[in-house]
Scaffold this motif. Structure first.
Motif, PDB file in Angstrom:
ATOM      1  N   ASP A  73       0.821  -1.208   0.000  1.00  0.00           N
ATOM      2  CA  ASP A  73       0.000   0.000   0.000  1.00  0.00           C
ATOM      3  C   ASP A  73       0.859   1.264   0.000  1.00  0.00           C
ATOM      4  N   GLN A  74       2.030   1.180   0.632  1.00  0.00           N
ATOM      5  CA  GLN A  74       2.919   2.348   0.697  1.00  0.00           C
ATOM      6  C   GLN A  74       4.362   1.859   0.684  1.00  0.00           C
ATOM      7  N   VAL A  75       5.113   2.323  -0.304  1.00  0.00           N
ATOM      8  CA  VAL A  75       6.537   1.994  -0.356  1.00  0.00           C
ATOM      9  C   VAL A  75       7.317   3.077   0.385  1.00  0.00           C
ATOM     10  N   ALA A  76       8.508   2.731   0.807  1.00  0.00           N
ATOM     11  CA  ALA A  76       9.352   3.703   1.506  1.00  0.00           C
ATOM     12  C   ALA A  76       9.871   4.745   0.518  1.00  0.00           C
ATOM     13  N   LEU A  77       9.734   6.023   0.882  1.00  0.00           N
ATOM     14  CA  LEU A  77      10.190   7.146   0.050  1.00  0.00           C
ATOM     15  C   LEU A  77      11.205   7.973   0.821  1.00  0.00           C
ATOM     16  N   GLU A  78      12.003   8.737   0.078  1.00  0.00           N
ATOM     17  CA  GLU A  78      13.003   9.587   0.713  1.00  0.00           C
ATOM     18  C   GLU A  78      12.325  10.599   1.632  1.00  0.00           C
ATOM     19  N   PRO A  79      12.731  10.662   2.904  1.00  0.00           N
ATOM     20  CA  PRO A  79      12.098  11.622   3.823  1.00  0.00           C
ATOM     21  C   PRO A  79      12.511  13.059   3.491  1.00  0.00           C
ATOM     22  N   ARG A  80      11.605  13.988   3.737  1.00  0.00           N
ATOM     23  CA  ARG A  80      11.887  15.395   3.461  1.00  0.00           C
ATOM     24  C   ARG A  80      12.779  16.019   4.518  1.00  0.00           C
ATOM     25  N   SER A  81      12.659  15.550   5.730  1.00  0.00           N
ATOM     26  CA  SER A  81      13.458  16.134   6.814  1.00  0.00           C
ATOM     27  C   SER A  81      13.741  15.062   7.851  1.00  0.00           C
ATOM     28  N   ALA A  82      14.693  15.388   8.714  1.00  0.00           N
ATOM     29  CA  ALA A  82      15.062  14.453   9.775  1.00  0.00           C
ATOM     30  C   ALA A  82      14.025  14.496  10.891  1.00  0.00           C
ATOM     31  N   VAL A  83      13.854  13.368  11.541  1.00  0.00           N
ATOM     32  CA  VAL A  83      12.920  13.310  12.667  1.00  0.00           C
ATOM     33  C   VAL A  83      13.606  13.717  13.966  1.00  0.00           C
ATOM     34  N   LYS A  84      14.920  13.625  13.992  1.00  0.00           N
ATOM     35  CA  LYS A  84      15.689  14.094  15.138  1.00  0.00           C
ATOM     36  C   LYS A  84      17.126  14.363  14.682  1.00  0.00           C
ATOM     37  N   PRO A  85      17.812  15.331  15.309  1.00  0.00           N
ATOM     38  CA  PRO A  85      17.301  16.163  16.411  1.00  0.00           C
ATOM     39  C   PRO A  85      16.307  17.208  15.910  1.00  0.00           C
ATOM     40  N   LYS A  86      15.344  17.569  16.758  1.00  0.00           N
ATOM     41  CA  LYS A  86      14.352  18.591  16.426  1.00  0.00           C
ATOM     42  C   LYS A  86      14.975  19.955  16.757  1.00  0.00           C
ATOM     43  N   LYS A  87      15.476  20.619  15.722  1.00  0.00           N
ATOM     44  CA  LYS A  87      16.306  21.815  15.916  1.00  0.00           C
ATOM     45  C   LYS A  87      15.554  22.934  16.624  1.00  0.00           C
ATOM     46  N   VAL A  88      14.365  23.261  16.164  1.00  0.00           N
ATOM     47  CA  VAL A  88      13.613  24.375  16.753  1.00  0.00           C
ATOM     48  C   VAL A  88      13.319  24.101  18.214  1.00  0.00           C
ATOM     49  N   LEU A  89      12.881  22.868  18.501  1.00  0.00           N
ATOM     50  CA  LEU A  89      12.560  22.522  19.882  1.00  0.00           C
ATOM     51  C   LEU A  89      13.795  22.603  20.767  1.00  0.00           C
ATOM     52  N   ILE A  90      14.926  22.109  20.250  1.00  0.00           N
ATOM     53  CA  ILE A  90      16.158  22.136  21.049  1.00  0.00           C
ATOM     54  C   ILE A  90      16.594  23.568  21.319  1.00  0.00           C
ATOM     55  N   ILE A  91      16.500  24.449  20.296  1.00  0.00           N
ATOM     56  CA  ILE A  91      16.901  25.845  20.489  1.00  0.00           C
ATOM     57  C   ILE A  91      15.974  26.538  21.482  1.00  0.00           C
ATOM     58  N   VAL A  92      14.658  26.288  21.357  1.00  0.00           N
ATOM     59  CA  VAL A  92      13.705  26.892  22.299  1.00  0.00           C
ATOM     60  C   VAL A  92      13.992  26.412  23.713  1.00  0.00           C
ATOM     61  N   LEU A  93      14.219  25.106  23.856  1.00  0.00           N
ATOM     62  CA  LEU A  93      14.554  24.584  25.179  1.00  0.00           C
ATOM     63  C   LEU A  93      15.868  25.169  25.685  1.00  0.00           C
ATOM     64  N   GLY A  94      16.820  25.415  24.754  1.00  0.00           N
ATOM     65  CA  GLY A  94      18.086  26.042  25.152  1.00  0.00           C
ATOM     66  C   GLY A  94      17.876  27.448  25.667  1.00  0.00           C
ATOM     67  N   VAL A  95      16.998  28.217  24.985  1.00  0.00           N
ATOM     68  CA  VAL A  95      16.702  29.583  25.441  1.00  0.00           C
ATOM     69  C   VAL A  95      16.066  29.555  26.820  1.00  0.00           C
ATOM     70  N   VAL A  96      15.066  28.669  26.991  1.00  0.00           N
ATOM     71  CA  VAL A  96      14.381  28.585  28.288  1.00  0.00           C
ATOM     72  C   VAL A  96      15.347  28.160  29.373  1.00  0.00           C
ATOM     73  N   ALA A  97      16.157  27.140  29.074  1.00  0.00           N
ATOM     74  CA  ALA A  97      17.118  26.670  30.073  1.00  0.00           C
ATOM     75  C   ALA A  97      18.143  27.752  30.380  1.00  0.00           C
ATOM     76  N   GLY A  98      18.580  28.512  29.338  1.00  0.00           N
ATOM     77  CA  GLY A  98      19.546  29.592  29.569  1.00  0.00           C
ATOM     78  C   GLY A  98      18.986  30.668  30.462  1.00  0.00           C
ATOM     79  N   LEU A  99      17.722  31.050  30.217  1.00  0.00           N
ATOM     80  CA  LEU A  99      17.088  32.058  31.068  1.00  0.00           C
ATOM     81  C   LEU A  99      16.991  31.581  32.504  1.00  0.00           C
ATOM     82  N   MET A 100      16.589  30.328  32.674  1.00  0.00           N
ATOM     83  CA  MET A 100      16.440  29.801  34.031  1.00  0.00           C
ATOM     84  C   MET A 100      17.786  29.762  34.748  1.00  0.00           C
ATOM     85  N   ILE A 101      18.792  29.273  34.039  1.00  0.00           N
ATOM     86  CA  ILE A 101      20.120  29.200  34.673  1.00  0.00           C
ATOM     87  C   ILE A 101      20.670  30.600  34.929  1.00  0.00           C
TER      88      ILE A 101
END
Length: 423
Positions: free
Chosen positions: A376-404
């Motif tokens: 029903d579905q063959v494997a196709l080239e993915p458009r983007s990586a599933v990890k690391p999630k860059k935006v999430l990591i940067i946002v978490l870095g900003v939040v963690a930086g503010l807290m620290i």
């Protein structure tokens, strides 16, 4: 003394929020520095870490008509659901995945390490990379059953080729298994038919021998009974002959004493005796005594009886017995049973078994074109990586930086307050 108005005093343990915020604002550059530093570290990890991608392939059952030719052999039966389950079981098999890994090491060049055995490398990869997909029976919106396989792989591994190649390899292996199973089933069925035919032949031969033995036994019994009857008849005839001889001897002596030499009758003897009065003896409804036959006839009959070699001619039953014994000396039914050439013609169900064997030998099913599942579905080239999630990591870095940063500013403020108080 004049009264003094009470002065409001504050405990040193109480926190002045305004003063605290003012202190944090004064240390804004420290907070910004720490926040930027941690954010840069998070961004560096997000952009420098090895990206992982995910591909998947989904399989669904084929329509029933795709398996009609296989099921039409009458030997092998496989439903679409069973075929899908077989493929899913093979896809989840560790042994099948390891065999594919060994045969296609070019697809896993980035994983192979010279100092680690191939099996250890694959075990580490297999434990976290492959995930089996299947329909959730609790969800009513699943219109049909399906199975699938998902692969999460690092950069450098050709995940699309791995998934599609593994699915193709599993389908080919399952087709070969179906062909092997079909061949084994046909061989077993033919062997079973041969055993049935051999058993039928043995049973027929045993029944034929039993029938021949029964016929011969009946003939032997009949012969023995006829021979016993023949002996009894001959003994009876001999007894009658000996009794007749004794009667003739006695009658001859009487006839000799009466002077009867020739056959005569009581009336004739009465005429011969005396010239005056005639004495007539009439015997009615009585057998004339033997001595009236005269000595000559009596002695002649006695001599003939003594010289007789056989009494068989005097009893018609003896001829019948000899005829029956002659017929029993050759049992034609036994001869015909023993002269049968093609005894297979007399086996029950033999034609049906041979027809079934011919049909089994004529099965030439090509499993290379067998369609076990529908991709029903063959494997196709993915458009983007599933990890690391860059935006999430940067946002978490900003939040963690503010807290620290805030935490560092608070600590600095506390230490300063203690220094002022001690001074």
């Amino acid at each position: 003394m004049p009264e003094q108005s009470p002065k409001t005093s504050y405990s040193t343990d109480e926190i002045d929020l305004v003063e605290l915020l003012r202190s944090l604002f004064k240390q804004k550059f420290l907070i910004l520095f720490i926040t930027c530093l941690i954010t840069l570290a998070a961004a560096a990890y997000a952009f420098l870490a090895t990206p992982y991608y995910q591909v998947q392939s989904v399989l669904r059952p084929v329509d029933r008509g795709s398996l009609d030719e296989l099921n039409g052999t009458g030997v092998y039966e496989l439903t679409p659901s069973e075929a899908l389950l077989r493929v899913a079981s093979s896809l989840s098999s560790y042994e099948r995945r390891l065999a594919f890994f060994r045969d296609n090491q070019a697809l896993f060049t980035s994983l192979v390490e010279s100092d680690r055995p191939l099996e250890q490398v694959f075990e580490a990869f297999n434990g976290s990379a492959f995930t089996m997909l299947q329909a959730d029976p609790k969800k009513p919106n699943n219109l049909s059953e399906f199975v699938g396989i998902s692969l999460t792989y690092p950069e450098g591994v050709n995940g699309v080729e791995v998934v599609n190649g593994l699915v193709a390899n599993v389908l080919e292996v399952e087709r070969e298994r179906v062909a092997s199973d079909l061949k084994v089933l046909i061989s077993n069925r033919l062997f079973s038919l041969e055993k049935k035919i051999e058993a039928a032949r043995a049973s027929y031969d045993a029944s034929k021998q039993a029938e021949i033995a029964n016929l011969l036994e009946q003939d032997a019994l009949k012969k023995a009974q006829l021979k016993d009857e023949l002996l009894a008849l001959r003994a009876e005839l001999k007894t009658h002959r000996e009794s007749r001889v004794k009667l003739l001897d006695e009658a001859a002596r009487i006839a000799e004493s009466l002077g009867i030499q020739k056959p005569t009758t009581p009336s004739a003897m009465g005429d011969v005796q005396g010239s005056g009065q005639v004495v007539r003896t009439e015997v009615n409804s009585r057998e004339i005594p033997l001595y009236f036959m005269g000595t000559e006839a009596l002695r002649a009959e006695r001599q003939a009886l003594n010289e007789r070699l056989s009494d068989d001619f005097s009893e018609p039953r003896i001829a019948e017995i000899e005829k029956e014994l002659t017929l029993l000396s050759h049992n034609r039914q036994v001869e015909i049973l023993g002269q049968r050439q093609n005894e297979d013609l007399y086996l029950k169900n033999l034609a049906e078994w041979r027809q079934e064997a011919a049909q089994l030998k004529g099965i030439a099913f090509d499993t290379s074109a067998l369609k076990l599942v529908r991709i029903d579905q063959v494997a196709l080239e993915p458009r983007s990586a599933v990890k690391p999630k860059k935006v999430l990591i940067i946002v978490l870095g900003v939040v963690a930086g503010l807290m620290i940063g805030v935490f560092a500013a608070l600590l600095r403020n506390i230490f300063r307050s203690r220094d002022v108080a001690s001074a």
